[in-house]
Design an enzyme around this catalytic site. Structure first.
Site, mmCIF file in Angstrom:
data_model
loop_
_atom_site.group_PDB
_atom_site.id
_atom_site.type_symbol
_atom_site.label_atom_id
_atom_site.label_comp_id
_atom_site.label_asym_id
_atom_site.label_seq_id
_atom_site.Cartn_x
_atom_site.Cartn_y
_atom_site.Cartn_z
ATOM 1 C CB ALA A 65 -0.299 13.747 -1.658
ATOM 2 N N GLY A 108 3.527 11.808 -4.728
ATOM 3 C CA GLY A 108 4.240 11.938 -3.466
ATOM 4 C C GLY A 108 4.955 10.656 -3.052
ATOM 5 C CD GLU A 111 6.628 14.822 -5.304
ATOM 6 O OE1 GLU A 111 5.563 14.513 -4.730
ATOM 7 O OE2 GLU A 111 6.808 15.940 -5.830
ATOM 8 C CD GLU A 131 2.568 14.568 -8.650
ATOM 9 O OE1 GLU A 131 2.980 14.186 -9.781
ATOM 10 O OE2 GLU A 131 3.193 14.356 -7.601
HETATM 11 N N1 CAA Z 1 -5.089 9.263 -2.601
HETATM 12 C C1 CAA Z 1 -6.205 8.776 -1.999
HETATM 13 N N2 CAA Z 1 -6.686 7.520 -2.227
HETATM 14 C C2 CAA Z 1 -6.021 6.773 -3.130
HETATM 15 C C3 CAA Z 1 -4.862 7.230 -3.795
HETATM 16 C C4 CAA Z 1 -4.404 8.545 -3.489
HETATM 17 N N3 CAA Z 1 -3.278 9.075 -4.021
HETATM 18 N N4 CAA Z 1 -4.441 6.257 -4.645
HETATM 19 C C5 CAA Z 1 -5.288 5.225 -4.500
HETATM 20 N N5 CAA Z 1 -6.255 5.529 -3.593
HETATM 21 C C6 CAA Z 1 -7.366 4.694 -3.145
HETATM 22 C C7 CAA Z 1 -8.458 4.602 -4.208
HETATM 23 O O1 CAA Z 1 -9.303 5.742 -4.149
HETATM 24 C C8 CAA Z 1 -9.140 3.319 -3.807
HETATM 25 O O2 CAA Z 1 -9.962 3.580 -2.701
HETATM 26 P P1 CAA Z 1 -11.505 3.002 -2.676
HETATM 27 O O3 CAA Z 1 -11.319 1.500 -2.671
HETATM 28 O O4 CAA Z 1 -12.037 3.537 -1.399
HETATM 29 O O5 CAA Z 1 -12.144 3.484 -3.908
HETATM 30 C C9 CAA Z 1 -7.987 2.450 -3.308
HETATM 31 O O6 CAA Z 1 -6.920 3.355 -2.989
HETATM 32 C C10 CAA Z 1 -7.488 1.483 -4.374
HETATM 33 O O7 CAA Z 1 -7.172 2.235 -5.517
HETATM 34 P P2 CAA Z 1 -7.716 1.854 -6.983
HETATM 35 O O8 CAA Z 1 -9.052 1.182 -6.890
HETATM 36 O O9 CAA Z 1 -7.646 3.089 -7.825
HETATM 37 O O10 CAA Z 1 -6.617 0.775 -7.403
HETATM 38 P P3 CAA Z 1 -6.141 0.403 -8.885
HETATM 39 O O11 CAA Z 1 -5.277 -0.791 -8.738
HETATM 40 O O12 CAA Z 1 -7.317 0.326 -9.807
HETATM 41 O O13 CAA Z 1 -5.265 1.657 -9.393
HETATM 42 C C11 CAA Z 1 -3.566 3.367 -9.138
HETATM 43 C C12 CAA Z 1 -4.045 1.951 -8.748
HETATM 44 C C13 CAA Z 1 -3.229 3.403 -10.635
HETATM 45 C C14 CAA Z 1 -2.325 3.675 -8.316
HETATM 46 C C15 CAA Z 1 -4.692 4.400 -8.837
HETATM 47 O O14 CAA Z 1 -5.157 4.188 -7.512
HETATM 48 C C16 CAA Z 1 -4.279 5.825 -8.948
HETATM 49 O O15 CAA Z 1 -4.164 6.342 -10.037
HETATM 50 N N6 CAA Z 1 -4.030 6.508 -7.791
HETATM 51 C C17 CAA Z 1 -3.693 7.918 -7.773
HETATM 52 C C18 CAA Z 1 -2.263 8.167 -8.183
HETATM 53 C C19 CAA Z 1 -1.957 9.654 -8.171
HETATM 54 O O16 CAA Z 1 -2.543 10.425 -8.907
HETATM 55 N N7 CAA Z 1 -0.999 10.068 -7.315
HETATM 56 C C20 CAA Z 1 -0.611 11.438 -7.180
HETATM 57 C C21 CAA Z 1 -1.330 12.068 -6.032
HETATM 58 S S1 CAA Z 1 -1.059 13.828 -5.924
HETATM 59 C C22 CAA Z 1 0.433 14.023 -5.172
HETATM 60 O O17 CAA Z 1 1.074 13.071 -4.797
HETATM 61 C C23 CAA Z 1 0.921 15.432 -5.018
HETATM 62 C C24 CAA Z 1 2.334 15.596 -4.532
HETATM 63 O O18 CAA Z 1 3.226 15.896 -5.287
HETATM 64 C C25 CAA Z 1 2.661 15.414 -3.125
#
Ligand code: CAA
Length: 257
Positions: A65, A108, A111, A131
């Site tokens: 998400a 998400g 999911e 999460e």
């Molecule tokens: N939401 C918003 N933006 C996101 C995102 C997310 N879930 N995942 C990645 N991005 C964005 C980053 O902020 C970044 O944007 P900027 O360039 O503007 O800074 C861009 O995408 C590239 O990401 P990274 O620089 O972090 O890329 P990376 O290769 O270094 O890392 C990753 C990749 C490990 C996937 C890392 O991006 C990450 O940990 N993302 C979040 C994963 C996460 O926590 N997901 C769960 C979300 S909560 C949820 O989903 C709730 C539910 O149950 C519905």
């Protein structure tokens, strides 16, 4: 129709939906979820489409998400809009939906993939429910649908430690139906989609419905539902055609009726 966060196109009898927010690793924001629902509505309403494939990019199916969109949400906002309920549109799609997953399918993203009927993964796919690292828990079925696919031990492990699973482990655990070479993912998913779409649409729809009943009811009720549905197939032209074609050693020409 032009979308901002997805690309939807017909590939013969298969509807292909590509999640397309490359700068955010396809993070699932409300616009993307709305557009996905619109594309599903269109493909489902088109009798000539027999299967839908949902995919992302090589780097990410979806990294979850959109954290930046939801971080400031209040409880009342989340409750009133029933946040994440709209994501379930994909589970109500009556024709088969395949998730083709490469790279990150996190939170998400994992999911959403699991809401599809089955997942074909590339060898680079990474599944996870991180999460817990954000001070929350899965909210779009991670604790429920994942548990039904991979059991309690692995679901607890993923949801409590936030560790990721690679494609090989995901296949072993039953989350993924097959793993294909990186680079071949969309072709392989479209091939599976073509096969499904070449069959009787009502038969594939009914088979999907019956499998889904297995997750909602007792074995006895499920088996009875399946048998009744099987009986109903003798009212279809496609049953007569499919069985005649077998007996006459020719390919079947299904009319979806
Ligand atoms: N939401 C918003 N933006 C996101 C995102 C997310 N879930 N995942 C990645 N991005 C964005 C980053 O902020 C970044 O944007 P900027 O360039 O503007 O800074 C861009 O995408 C590239 O990401 P990274 O620089 O972090 O890329 P990376 O290769 O270094 O890392 C990753 C990749 C490990 C996937 C890392 O991006 C990450 O940990 N993302 C979040 C994963 C996460 O926590 N997901 C769960 C979300 S909560 C949820 O989903 C709730 C539910 O149950 C519905």
């Amino acid at each position: 129709m032009a979308y901002e966060c997805i690309i939807a196109e017909k590939k013969g009898k298969v509807g292909l939906i590509k999640l397309n927010r490359p700068d955010a690793l396809n993070a699932l924001n409300s616009m993307l979820i709305d557009e996905l629902a619109q594309a599903l509505d269109k493909f489902e309403a088109n009798d000539k489409i027999g299967c839908i494939v949902v995919t992302g990019s090589e780097k990410a199916f979806a990294a979850g998400a959109d954290i930046k969109e939801m971080q400031a949400k209040t409880y009342m906002e989340a409750y009133k809009e029933d946040f994440l309920k709209r994501w379930e549109r994909i589970t109500h799609c009556r024709i088969p939906v395949i998730a083709a997953v490469s790279g990150y399918a996190l939170g998400g993203g994992c999911e959403l993939a699991r809401m599809c009927d089955f997942i074909i993964a590339s060898s680079s796919a990474v599944f996870g429910q991180p999460e817990i690292n954000l001070g929350v828990m899965p909210g779009a079925g991670g604790t429920q649908r994942l548990a039904r696919s991979i059991g309690k031990a692995k679901t607890m492990d993923m949801c409590l430690t936030g560790r990721n699973m690679d494609a090989e482990e995901a296949e072993r655990a039953g989350l993924v139906s097959r793993v294909v070479k990186e680079g071949n993912l969309v072709d392989e998913a479209l091939k599976a989609g073509d096969k499904i779409a070449s069959l009787s649409r009502p038969a594939t729809m009914m088979a999907k419905e019956a499998v889904n009943v297995a997750f909602e009811t007792s074995l006895a009720e499920g088996v009875r539902f399946e048998r009744r549905m099987f009986h109903s197939m003798f009212a279809t032209d496609d049953q007569k055609e499919g069985m005649s074609a077998f007996a006459e050693k020719r390919s079947a020409n299904f009319k979806n009726s």
